[in-house]
Write an enzyme that holds these catalytic residues in place. Structure first.
Site, PDB file in Angstrom:
ATOM      1  N   PRO A  71       0.819  -1.224   0.000  1.00  0.00           N
ATOM      2  CA  PRO A  71       0.000   0.000   0.000  1.00  0.00           C
ATOM      3  C   PRO A  71       0.852   1.273   0.000  1.00  0.00           C
ATOM      4  O   PRO A  71       0.344   2.354  -0.272  1.00  0.00           O
ATOM      5  CB  PRO A  71      -0.836  -0.102   1.285  1.00  0.00           C
ATOM      6  CG  PRO A  71      -0.345  -1.279   2.032  1.00  0.00           C
ATOM      7  CD  PRO A  71       0.581  -2.064   1.174  1.00  0.00           C
TER       8      PRO A  71
ATOM      9  N   GLU B 244       3.086  -7.753   8.567  1.00  0.00           N
ATOM     10  CA  GLU B 244       3.234  -6.293   8.625  1.00  0.00           C
ATOM     11  C   GLU B 244       4.146  -5.765   7.529  1.00  0.00           C
ATOM     12  O   GLU B 244       4.431  -4.580   7.481  1.00  0.00           O
ATOM     13  CB  GLU B 244       3.762  -5.877   9.996  1.00  0.00           C
ATOM     14  CG  GLU B 244       2.822  -6.201  11.135  1.00  0.00           C
ATOM     15  CD  GLU B 244       1.455  -5.531  10.986  1.00  0.00           C
ATOM     16  OE1 GLU B 244       1.418  -4.309  10.793  1.00  0.00           O
ATOM     17  OE2 GLU B 244       0.441  -6.247  11.056  1.00  0.00           O
TER      18      GLU B 244
ATOM     19  N   ARG C 153      -3.916  -8.305 -20.488  1.00  0.00           N
ATOM     20  CA  ARG C 153      -4.868  -7.924 -21.541  1.00  0.00           C
ATOM     21  C   ARG C 153      -4.307  -6.873 -22.500  1.00  0.00           C
ATOM     22  O   ARG C 153      -4.908  -6.595 -23.537  1.00  0.00           O
ATOM     23  CB  ARG C 153      -6.216  -7.500 -20.957  1.00  0.00           C
ATOM     24  CG  ARG C 153      -6.199  -6.305 -20.073  1.00  0.00           C
ATOM     25  CD  ARG C 153      -7.478  -6.244 -19.261  1.00  0.00           C
ATOM     26  NE  ARG C 153      -8.689  -6.143 -20.074  1.00  0.00           N
ATOM     27  CZ  ARG C 153      -9.061  -5.066 -20.746  1.00  0.00           C
ATOM     28  NH1 ARG C 153      -8.315  -3.994 -20.737  1.00  0.00           N
ATOM     29  NH2 ARG C 153     -10.180  -5.064 -21.443  1.00  0.00           N
TER      30      ARG C 153
ATOM     31  N   ASP D  29     -10.757   1.292 -24.425  1.00  0.00           N
ATOM     32  CA  ASP D  29     -10.935   1.240 -22.968  1.00  0.00           C
ATOM     33  C   ASP D  29     -10.827   2.629 -22.348  1.00  0.00           C
ATOM     34  O   ASP D  29     -10.114   3.480 -22.860  1.00  0.00           O
ATOM     35  CB  ASP D  29      -9.834   0.377 -22.315  1.00  0.00           C
ATOM     36  CG  ASP D  29     -10.137  -1.109 -22.429  1.00  0.00           C
ATOM     37  OD1 ASP D  29     -11.219  -1.449 -22.925  1.00  0.00           O
ATOM     38  OD2 ASP D  29      -9.274  -1.894 -22.018  1.00  0.00           O
TER      39      ASP D  29
HETATM   40  N1  ADE Z   1      -0.816  -5.264   0.037  1.00  0.00           N
HETATM   41  C1  ADE Z   1      -1.716  -4.906   0.992  1.00  0.00           C
HETATM   42  N2  ADE Z   1      -2.482  -3.890   0.576  1.00  0.00           N
HETATM   43  C2  ADE Z   1      -2.073  -3.575  -0.698  1.00  0.00           C
HETATM   44  C3  ADE Z   1      -2.471  -2.611  -1.648  1.00  0.00           C
HETATM   45  N3  ADE Z   1      -3.454  -1.734  -1.419  1.00  0.00           N
HETATM   46  N4  ADE Z   1      -1.819  -2.582  -2.827  1.00  0.00           N
HETATM   47  C4  ADE Z   1      -0.807  -3.445  -3.080  1.00  0.00           C
HETATM   48  N5  ADE Z   1      -0.385  -4.378  -2.215  1.00  0.00           N
HETATM   49  C5  ADE Z   1      -1.013  -4.453  -1.029  1.00  0.00           C
END
Ligand code: ADE
Length: 232
Positions: A91, A118, A156, A171
């Site tokens: 994230p 984590e 794709r 697209d």
């Molecule tokens: N691992 C956990 N959450 C994630 C996300 N939002 N994007 C990519 N990998 C992740």
């Protein structure tokens, strides 16, 4: 041919996905090759195949250790005649957008590193210098679903993967296009008092194109006005 190596603690998560329709066809046609590797195989703990440990300095949760990941990536890189772009799903990464998808489709080889717990020991990132990618501002239980999003969106874009009928050409986000798609209709011409917009039945292709363009712009303006700004 695009080769994708996926490194994960949960290889079984991918088996259903990889044997379904479009992906299975692309693999059968030899357009892509996907190899899933179980990170536990590179554990330095022969007994329990543990690959995680507690963080120095304390704190909740467990971290994936540096040695198995670095050894694994180094060995997997040797499994083909060319090294791949190392991508770590997190994230904290760059938000995934279509231009990045299109460039990955052209690299020839990518390695997807899926995290759990984590996260990774920071030295994984310092040593491997992966491209860190996020699939959105929310937290998943692990990188596996994010890796599938990368695979799905990338595959794709490879010529021959989609039939002509499902071309990616127009697209919403392809080729720098940043407009949402216009609404589409098929038979019947009316259902429960909801008619198909008359212009679509008119046979006037100029008018239809103008109507669709206007619908796309209206929808984008109302839902995603951020898309009218140049990408950051
Ligand atoms: N691992 C956990 N959450 C994630 C996300 N939002 N994007 C990519 N990998 C992740």
């Amino acid at each position: 041919m695009l080769r994708i190596d996926i490194i994960t603690l949960f290889p079984q998560i991918f088996s259903g996905y990889l044997t379904q329709s479009l992906l299975a066809k692309a693999i059968a046609k030899g357009l892509i090759e996907i190899v899933v590797h179980d990170l536990r195989h590179w554990s330095t703990d022969p007994k329990h195949h543990k690959i995680d440990d507690r963080p120095y300095g304390g704190g909740p949760g467990m971290l994936i250790r540096v040695e198995p990941v670095v050894h694994c990536v180094e060995e997997v890189q040797q499994m083909a005649d060319r090294p791949g772009l190392v991508v770590l799903l997190t994230p904290q990464g760059e938000p995934l957008r279509q231009p990045r998808v299109e460039s990955m489709a052209q690299t020839g080889r990518i390695l997807l590193l899926c995290g759990r717990y984590e996260g990774f020991d920071q030295r994984v990132i310092d040593i491997l210098q992966p491209l860190e990618l996020s699939v959105g501002d929310y937290v998943l239980n692990g990188g596996e679903v994010a890796a599938m999003i990368v695979v799905d969106s990338t595959v794709r874009m490879i010529p021959g993967v989609l039939g002509d009928e499902q071309s990616s050409w127009d697209d919403s986000f392809s080729r720098g296009n940043r407009l949402l798609e216009f609404p589409q209709y098929t038979r019947p011409p009316e259902f429960r008092g909801h008619p198909v917009p008359e212009v679509l039945l008119s046979g006037d292709h100029g008018k239809i194109a103008a109507w669709r363009d206007d619908q796309s712009r209206q929808k984008t303006l109302h839902r995603r006005s951020d898309l009218f700004k140049p990408p950051t």
